[in-house]
Motif scaffolding. Structure first.
Motif, short mmCIF file in Angstrom:
data_model
loop_
_atom_site.label_atom_id
_atom_site.label_comp_id
_atom_site.label_asym_id
_atom_site.label_seq_id
_atom_site.Cartn_x
_atom_site.Cartn_y
_atom_site.Cartn_z
N VAL A 136 0.87 -1.19 0.00
CA VAL A 136 0.00 0.00 0.00
C VAL A 136 0.90 1.23 0.00
O VAL A 136 2.05 1.16 0.41
CB VAL A 136 -0.97 0.03 1.20
N GLY A 191 4.31 0.82 3.38
CA GLY A 191 3.20 0.11 4.00
C GLY A 191 2.85 -1.14 3.23
O GLY A 191 3.07 -1.22 2.01
N TYR A 192 2.33 -2.12 3.94
CA TYR A 192 1.88 -3.34 3.26
C TYR A 192 0.89 -4.08 4.16
O TYR A 192 0.77 -3.81 5.36
CB TYR A 192 3.05 -4.25 2.86
N VAL A 193 0.16 -5.00 3.54
CA VAL A 193 -0.82 -5.83 4.24
C VAL A 193 -0.45 -7.29 4.04
O VAL A 193 -0.15 -7.72 2.92
CB VAL A 193 -2.25 -5.56 3.72
N THR A 206 -1.98 -11.15 4.61
CA THR A 206 -3.32 -11.75 4.75
C THR A 206 -3.24 -13.27 4.68
O THR A 206 -2.55 -13.83 3.82
CB THR A 206 -4.25 -11.26 3.62
N ARG A 245 -5.77 -10.33 8.93
CA ARG A 245 -5.25 -9.27 8.04
C ARG A 245 -4.34 -8.40 8.90
O ARG A 245 -4.78 -7.84 9.91
CB ARG A 245 -6.38 -8.42 7.47
N PHE A 265 -1.86 -5.16 8.99
CA PHE A 265 -1.53 -3.90 8.33
C PHE A 265 -0.26 -3.35 8.96
O PHE A 265 -0.21 -3.12 10.17
CB PHE A 265 -2.70 -2.92 8.47
N LEU A 302 2.77 -0.35 8.78
CA LEU A 302 3.01 1.00 8.27
C LEU A 302 4.30 1.54 8.88
O LEU A 302 4.49 1.47 10.10
CB LEU A 302 1.83 1.90 8.62
N LEU A 343 -8.87 -0.41 4.92
CA LEU A 343 -7.90 -0.55 6.01
C LEU A 343 -8.29 0.25 7.25
O LEU A 343 -7.60 0.20 8.26
CB LEU A 343 -6.50 -0.12 5.54
N LEU A 352 -6.24 -6.21 11.73
CA LEU A 352 -7.55 -5.63 11.41
C LEU A 352 -8.65 -6.65 11.67
O LEU A 352 -8.40 -7.86 11.63
CB LEU A 352 -7.58 -5.20 9.95
#
Length: 545
Positions: free
Chosen positions: A471, A480-482, A484, A489, A491, A493, A509, A543
């Motif tokens: 992201v 940033g990345y996620v 999963t 999930r 997140f 940053l 997000l 999340l």
């Protein structure tokens, strides 16, 4: 993907001569490592990668081996090595050896025999060529350490090839006897109870010298597969190849389990982005979007085939907090941010000694204080060719291998608690502020941040196996990345700057309630439409499903 024990492992690299000196001769040793195993157990690592401790004249600090099946007296004895293996095993820590088989020392018995005569049985263990008709070198190939790659030997009137120092002649992997000898030696170490190998510059063994092919030669993967089958293939060992020229496609050849080569490789694309025109002595600033694209590419490309090694620094590279962080006001915050950035990715993380306390580069005033053969050779070569000494010294301060090789900081006593004698190389003068003793006493230290990251990797499969999605890909300040999987999930940053950064968060997000699993500032309870990141702020939140 079939789970392997090393998928959720964290590896700690030890550079033995700089780690801990038990006998006060100024050089670290095996007993010094044994004495610090409880510290490493506390950190949480379960693998130690040991830089070479084999018998060696130490022209290149042990990467020039004269006896693969003995220990250098500077470091101890084979009994010390066996004790280290046993004591580590009691703490559920495996030892992987640094294996250097592209070349040997010129003091190895094979090379001593090889240079005696052209018909010696060991002659073809190395790469020999006749001079040109005018007596000059066979061709214009260069050494990685500066100068040419050919050295004349008066005894037989021929040149031998050395891609590194002239005291590190390259083995001839076209000779099946070399393969047999190396395979026999590897199996001997496996029988000693080691947990695997890091294979130094292994992408060079398939070289075709007469065609000037060094890396990724046409027979490289055949040679590795034959090594795998003859040695570690049926053992549950961690094997990692050092491959400077690897692309994701090449890395899949090495690390796809179906191909029976290695567990994983070290690739250096993200490292060399701060080298202008690929020259480490011509450093440039980090381009974060380009940097993110490189790391993202490796995460995505190796998602289903192969496995990533996750690392910021090693014995050849500068200290990460000096390279990408802030060694001043935000040293602790930036060191934690960099740790989170790397450890929340998919792959096996490697921690280099001192990284876990935020050790920094060193800036010695004089080139005379440096010990690294590469640094000294290039300083001499470049200054003799017109580069100003102060310009070259600035580059040395930034990228010399000795940045990683100054002694480990254990406490604030003389020589940082490394030794009671004068160390083989000077200690970084900031050790009274940056040391293990101080880190262990401070619950907010970089050490405990690393300890938490290691705990999280073992507790949350999403960190180990989850999908990776970037992201804010084009943002020039934030990474940033996620991650999963079917349950979570995550997140992540990271602010790579000393400035506050305001971000508009994508709707998918945003969440009224999140579980923050790690942060270098206050833990966040929610992710709102707008997030303001403090200088070098970093966090990872789960999340809602």
């Amino acid at each position: 993907m079939t789970p392997k024990w090393w998928h959720d492992a964290v590896v700690y690299q030890i550079y033995p001569r700089s780690f801990c000196d038990s006998n006060n001769d100024g050089m670290g040793d095996l007993q010094g490592i044994i004495g610090k195993l409880d510290y490493l157990k506390k950190l949480g690592v379960n693998v130690i990668w040991l830089s070479p401790v084999y018998r060696s004249p130490m022209d290149d600090n042990g990467y020039d081996i004269s006896d693969y099946q003995d220990i250098a007296p500077e470091f101890g004895t084979m009994e010390d090595m066996q004790q280290l293996l046993a004591e580590a095993k009691q703490r559920d820590i495996r030892i992987i050896m640094d294996l250097v088989v592209n070349h040997t020392s010129d003091e190895h018995p094979w090379f001593i025999e090889s240079r005696k005569s052209k018909d010696n049985p060991y002659r073809d263990y190395y790469i020999w060529r006749q001079p040109k008709e005018d007596g000059s070198v066979p061709d214009d190939q260069g050494s990685v350490f500066g100068g040419g790659a050919w050295e004349f030997d008066e005894t037989t009137g021929e040149y031998f090839y050395h891609i590194f120092s002239k005291r590190q002649p390259d083995l001839n992997w076209e000779n099946p006897k070399v393969q047999e000898e190396v395979h026999k030696m590897i199996n001997w170490w496996i029988d000693q109870g080691i947990g695997g190998f890091r294979l130094d510059v292994i992408d060079l063994i398939g070289k075709e010298i007469d065609k000037k092919i060094t890396g990724n030669g046409p027979r490289l993967h055949q040679l590795i597969q034959e090594m795998n089958q003859a040695t570690f293939g049926k053992k549950d060992l961690l094997t990692v190849g050092e491959t400077w020229d690897a692309t994701p496609e090449i890395a899949k050849l090495y690390s796809n389990p179906a191909r029976n080569e290695f567990s994983m490789v070290f690739q250096f694309e993200h490292i060399s982005l701060t080298w202008k025109y690929g020259d480490k002595w011509n450093p440039i600033d980090l381009d974060l979007p380009q940097f993110k694209r490189a790391l993202t590419k490796w995460q995505v490309e190796l998602a289903e085939e192969g496995w990533n090694s996750l690392f910021w620094n090693n014995h050849d590279l500068p200290r990460v907090v000096s390279k990408y962080g802030d060694v001043g006001r935000y040293r602790v915050e930036s060191a934690k941010m960099l740790a989170t950035t790397m450890h929340m990715m998919k792959g096996t993380p490697y921690v280099y000694q001192g990284e876990e306390i935020g050790m920094t580069n060193v800036a010695f005033d004089s080139i005379d204080d440096y010990r690294d053969i590469e640094t000294l050779n290039f300083y001499k070569e470049r200054t003799e060719n017109g580069v100003a000494p102060e310009t070259m010294l600035a580059a040395v301060h930034e990228n010399s291998r000795d940045n990683a090789r100054t002694p480990m900081h254990w406490d604030k006593t003389d020589n940082a608690g490394f030794s009671q004698a004068q160390p083989w190389i000077k200690v970084n003068p900031n050790y009274p502020e940056i040391n293990v003793e101080a880190a262990l006493e401070d619950q907010n230290s970089v050490f405990y941040h690393y300890q938490k990251l290691i705990e999280l990797r073992k507790a949350l499969p999403v960190i180990v196996y989850g999908d990776f999605e970037p992201v804010f890909e084009d943002h020039d300040k934030v990474f940033g990345y996620v991650r999963t999987d079917e349950q979570h999930r995550l997140f992540v940053l990271n602010n790579f700057t000393s400035e506050e950064v305001v971000l508009n968060i994508p709707v998918e997000l945003q969440a009224a309630n999140v579980e923050c699993i790690i942060s270098n500032y206050d833990y966040r309870q929610q992710i709102e439409e707008t997030v303001t990141l403090k200088p070098y702020e970093s966090f990872a939140v789960l999340l809602p499903a």
